[in-house]
Design a protein around this motif. Structure first.
Motif, PDB file in Angstrom:
ATOM      1  N   MET A  42      38.283  39.972  34.332  1.00 51.86           N
ATOM      2  CA  MET A  42      38.739  41.277  34.808  1.00 51.86           C
ATOM      3  C   MET A  42      38.738  41.394  36.330  1.00 51.86           C
ATOM      4  O   MET A  42      39.166  42.416  36.866  1.00 51.86           O
ATOM      5  CB  MET A  42      37.901  42.396  34.197  1.00 51.86           C
ATOM      6  CG  MET A  42      38.191  42.631  32.741  1.00 51.86           C
ATOM      7  SD  MET A  42      39.857  43.271  32.449  1.00 51.86           S
ATOM      8  CE  MET A  42      40.506  42.062  31.324  1.00 51.86           C
ATOM      9  N   ARG A  43      38.293  40.347  37.028  1.00 49.76           N
ATOM     10  CA  ARG A  43      38.419  40.359  38.485  1.00 49.76           C
ATOM     11  C   ARG A  43      39.844  40.052  38.914  1.00 49.76           C
ATOM     12  O   ARG A  43      40.208  40.265  40.066  1.00 49.76           O
ATOM     13  CB  ARG A  43      37.455  39.346  39.104  1.00 49.76           C
ATOM     14  CG  ARG A  43      35.994  39.724  38.884  1.00 49.76           C
ATOM     15  CD  ARG A  43      35.069  38.656  39.391  1.00 49.76           C
ATOM     16  NE  ARG A  43      35.209  37.461  38.552  1.00 49.76           N
ATOM     17  CZ  ARG A  43      34.503  36.350  38.706  1.00 49.76           C
ATOM     18  NH1 ARG A  43      33.602  36.263  39.665  1.00 49.76           N
ATOM     19  NH2 ARG A  43      34.686  35.324  37.898  1.00 49.76           N
ATOM     20  N   LYS A  44      40.662  39.562  37.987  1.00 50.67           N
ATOM     21  CA  LYS A  44      42.060  39.263  38.313  1.00 50.67           C
ATOM     22  C   LYS A  44      42.809  40.557  38.596  1.00 50.67           C
ATOM     23  O   LYS A  44      42.635  41.559  37.911  1.00 50.67           O
ATOM     24  CB  LYS A  44      42.744  38.521  37.166  1.00 50.67           C
ATOM     25  CG  LYS A  44      42.258  37.102  36.962  1.00 50.67           C
ATOM     26  CD  LYS A  44      43.094  36.406  35.912  1.00 50.67           C
ATOM     27  CE  LYS A  44      42.591  35.012  35.620  1.00 50.67           C
ATOM     28  NZ  LYS A  44      42.728  34.103  36.724  1.00 50.67           N
ATOM     29  N   GLY A  45      43.650  40.477  39.587  1.00 47.85           N
ATOM     30  CA  GLY A  45      44.476  41.621  39.961  1.00 47.85           C
ATOM     31  C   GLY A  45      45.929  41.377  39.606  1.00 47.85           C
ATOM     32  O   GLY A  45      46.246  40.623  38.685  1.00 47.85           O
ATOM     33  N   PHE A  46      46.826  41.984  40.348  1.00 54.77           N
ATOM     34  CA  PHE A  46      48.256  41.881  40.088  1.00 54.77           C
ATOM     35  C   PHE A  46      48.729  40.430  40.049  1.00 54.77           C
ATOM     36  O   PHE A  46      49.394  40.020  39.103  1.00 54.77           O
ATOM     37  CB  PHE A  46      49.057  42.639  41.160  1.00 54.77           C
ATOM     38  CG  PHE A  46      48.755  44.097  41.211  1.00 54.77           C
ATOM     39  CD1 PHE A  46      49.272  44.957  40.264  1.00 54.77           C
ATOM     40  CD2 PHE A  46      47.963  44.614  42.219  1.00 54.77           C
ATOM     41  CE1 PHE A  46      48.998  46.316  40.310  1.00 54.77           C
ATOM     42  CE2 PHE A  46      47.686  45.975  42.276  1.00 54.77           C
ATOM     43  CZ  PHE A  46      48.207  46.822  41.325  1.00 54.77           C
ATOM     44  N   ASP A  47      48.386  39.662  41.087  1.00 59.16           N
ATOM     45  CA  ASP A  47      48.877  38.289  41.188  1.00 59.16           C
ATOM     46  C   ASP A  47      48.281  37.383  40.117  1.00 59.16           C
ATOM     47  O   ASP A  47      48.985  36.584  39.507  1.00 59.16           O
ATOM     48  CB  ASP A  47      48.593  37.723  42.580  1.00 59.16           C
ATOM     49  CG  ASP A  47      49.332  38.479  43.664  1.00 59.16           C
ATOM     50  OD1 ASP A  47      50.433  38.990  43.382  1.00 59.16           O
ATOM     51  OD2 ASP A  47      48.803  38.573  44.790  1.00 59.16           O
ATOM     52  N   GLY A  48      46.972  37.497  39.878  1.00 64.07           N
ATOM     53  CA  GLY A  48      46.323  36.665  38.874  1.00 64.07           C
ATOM     54  C   GLY A  48      46.836  36.936  37.471  1.00 64.07           C
ATOM     55  O   GLY A  48      47.087  36.009  36.694  1.00 64.07           O
ATOM     56  N   LEU A  49      47.014  38.205  37.135  1.00 60.38           N
ATOM     57  CA  LEU A  49      47.510  38.557  35.802  1.00 60.38           C
ATOM     58  C   LEU A  49      48.977  38.189  35.635  1.00 60.38           C
ATOM     59  O   LEU A  49      49.378  37.686  34.580  1.00 60.38           O
ATOM     60  CB  LEU A  49      47.283  40.044  35.519  1.00 60.38           C
ATOM     61  CG  LEU A  49      45.818  40.472  35.417  1.00 60.38           C
ATOM     62  CD1 LEU A  49      45.716  41.987  35.269  1.00 60.38           C
ATOM     63  CD2 LEU A  49      45.117  39.772  34.261  1.00 60.38           C
ATOM     64  N   SER A  50      49.776  38.404  36.656  1.00 57.89           N
ATOM     65  CA  SER A  50      51.189  38.015  36.537  1.00 57.89           C
ATOM     66  C   SER A  50      51.311  36.495  36.464  1.00 57.89           C
ATOM     67  O   SER A  50      52.212  35.975  35.799  1.00 57.89           O
ATOM     68  CB  SER A  50      52.034  38.592  37.671  1.00 57.89           C
ATOM     69  OG  SER A  50      51.563  38.163  38.923  1.00 57.89           O
ATOM     70  N   GLY A  51      50.381  35.751  37.090  1.00 62.48           N
ATOM     71  CA  GLY A  51      50.351  34.298  36.953  1.00 62.48           C
ATOM     72  C   GLY A  51      50.045  33.882  35.523  1.00 62.48           C
ATOM     73  O   GLY A  51      50.637  32.934  35.003  1.00 62.48           O
ATOM     74  N   LEU A  52      49.126  34.586  34.861  1.00 64.27           N
ATOM     75  CA  LEU A  52      48.834  34.319  33.445  1.00 64.27           C
ATOM     76  C   LEU A  52      50.064  34.577  32.568  1.00 64.27           C
ATOM     77  O   LEU A  52      50.364  33.807  31.660  1.00 64.27           O
ATOM     78  CB  LEU A  52      47.692  35.205  32.956  1.00 64.27           C
ATOM     79  CG  LEU A  52      46.270  34.784  33.240  1.00 64.27           C
ATOM     80  CD1 LEU A  52      45.295  35.844  32.737  1.00 64.27           C
ATOM     81  CD2 LEU A  52      45.962  33.455  32.611  1.00 64.27           C
ATOM     82  N   VAL A  53      50.741  35.663  32.843  1.00 65.58           N
ATOM     83  CA  VAL A  53      51.939  36.000  32.069  1.00 65.58           C
ATOM     84  C   VAL A  53      52.965  34.882  32.185  1.00 65.58           C
ATOM     85  O   VAL A  53      53.526  34.426  31.184  1.00 65.58           O
ATOM     86  CB  VAL A  53      52.549  37.342  32.545  1.00 65.58           C
ATOM     87  CG1 VAL A  53      53.917  37.578  31.938  1.00 65.58           C
ATOM     88  CG2 VAL A  53      51.613  38.492  32.234  1.00 65.58           C
ATOM     89  N   HIS A  54      53.163  34.396  33.407  1.00 68.64           N
ATOM     90  CA  HIS A  54      54.165  33.353  33.632  1.00 68.64           C
ATOM     91  C   HIS A  54      53.736  32.007  33.063  1.00 68.64           C
ATOM     92  O   HIS A  54      54.483  31.374  32.317  1.00 68.64           O
ATOM     93  CB  HIS A  54      54.450  33.237  35.136  1.00 68.64           C
ATOM     94  CG  HIS A  54      55.475  32.205  35.465  1.00 68.64           C
ATOM     95  ND1 HIS A  54      56.806  32.380  35.191  1.00 68.64           N
ATOM     96  CD2 HIS A  54      55.344  30.977  36.022  1.00 68.64           C
ATOM     97  CE1 HIS A  54      57.466  31.302  35.572  1.00 68.64           C
ATOM     98  NE2 HIS A  54      56.597  30.439  36.074  1.00 68.64           N
TER      99      HIS A  54
END
Length: 122
Positions: free
Chosen positions: A19-31
């Motif tokens: 849950m420390r992931k923000g916009f960039d980290g989560l969008s990286g997971l999505v991709h």
């Protein structure tokens, strides 16, 4: 402004998420993990290992929106994902029940006719 509704597609990511992931980290997971484009307007749902925090990532015209909820007590009831999959698509009503902490023990969804069913029948 909470701008999510039943008109969006919702994808639940089944692995526990930091849950420390923000916009960039989560969008990286999505991709990388889901093979989807994070800027296509779909909503992606992430839950931590303890199941007491949830984040929803959504792209709106102009930028990302991140919704975050932390429970003071209890855990989120998560949807079932097949063993080979990393994600599943869930409906708006399932998301709202999960976020509000409502568990339905037994239910039956009645069939409804849609325009596509009516057109194919004629």
């Amino acid at each position: 402004m909470f701008s999510l509704s039943s008109s969006f597609r919702y994808y639940f990511y089944s692995s526990a998420t930091d849950m420390r992931k923000g916009f960039d980290g989560l969008s990286g997971l999505v991709h990388s993990e889901l093979g989807r484009r994070p800027v296509n307007g779909e909503v992606f749902i992430f839950v931590n290992h303890q199941r007491d925090k949830i984040k929803l990532l959504h792209w709106e015209p102009g930028g990302f929106v991140l919704y975050y909820k932390r429970l003071e007590r209890g855990t989120f009831d998560l949807p079932r994902v097949s063993s080979q999959g990393k994600t599943c698509q869930i409906g708006w009503s399932s998301l709202m029940l999960m976020v509000e902490g409502i568990t339905i023990e037994k239910y039956k969804q009645k069939k409804r006719y849609f325009i596509n069913n009516l057109l194919s029948a004629s």
